[in-house]
Design a protein around this motif. Structure first.
Motif, short mmCIF file in Angstrom:
data_model
loop_
_atom_site.label_atom_id
_atom_site.label_comp_id
_atom_site.label_asym_id
_atom_site.label_seq_id
_atom_site.Cartn_x
_atom_site.Cartn_y
_atom_site.Cartn_z
N SER A 9 1.05 3.94 -3.04
CA SER A 9 0.69 5.32 -2.69
C SER A 9 1.80 6.28 -3.09
O SER A 9 1.54 7.36 -3.63
CB SER A 9 0.41 5.43 -1.19
N ALA A 60 -3.39 0.63 -4.44
CA ALA A 60 -3.02 0.99 -3.07
C ALA A 60 -4.21 0.80 -2.14
O ALA A 60 -4.07 0.26 -1.03
CB ALA A 60 -2.52 2.43 -3.01
N LYS A 65 -3.43 4.15 -7.61
CA LYS A 65 -4.22 4.59 -6.46
C LYS A 65 -5.25 3.52 -6.09
O LYS A 65 -5.45 3.22 -4.91
CB LYS A 65 -4.92 5.91 -6.80
N GLU A 97 0.84 -1.20 0.00
CA GLU A 97 0.00 0.00 0.00
C GLU A 97 0.87 1.25 0.00
O GLU A 97 0.64 2.19 -0.76
CB GLU A 97 -0.92 -0.01 1.23
#
Length: 132
Positions: free
Chosen positions: A102, A122, A119, A98
């Motif tokens: 990100s 993530a 995005k 994640e």
């Protein structure tokens, strides 16, 4: 490893997603891992598609101040552990991925479609972490 191009970012992402998928396959007896495992195959296919569709941009746009050292969990998945520790490793994997995606969002912002996909990925990893 320096992630100085989109190609390098995608290669690293595919490598880490594959390693994570292998970890979850190896530990598929853990209930919370079963649903996560199916996501990995789909995600790997998405990343390969992104790589195919953005071949030109992989070479042209440089990415600065981005490297893989902060996002490598390989040593964690190579150790033999009990079920509780294995679940903790799963959480670390999801949290690490994640964070990687990100950070990648801003690093590949020159390609809005890729940035948007990162995005989404993530968020998937964040949701996996929260569901464990």
């Amino acid at each position: 490893m320096s992630l100085a191009t989109l190609g390098a970012v995608l290669k690293f992402a595919l490598d880490m997603e594959t390693r994570a998928k292998d970890f979850y396959e190896k530990n598929a007896n853990i209930e919370s891992f079963k649903s996560i495992l199916s996501q990995y195959e789909k995600r790997i296919k998405r990343l390969k598609k992104i790589r195919r569709e953005n071949t030109t941009e992989m070479i042209l746009e440089p990415i600065v101040n981005f490297n893989s050292e902060s996002y490598n969990f390989t040593l964690l998945i190579e150790e033999e552990t009990d079920e509780n520790t294995t679940e903790e490793v799963g959480k670390i994997i999801e949290e690490t991925l994640e964070k990687f995606y990100s950070k990648s969002v801003s690093k590949v912002s020159f390609l809005s479609e890729v940035s948007h996909k990162f995005k989404e990925i993530a968020l998937e990893h964040k949701n996996n972490f929260l569901s464990m």
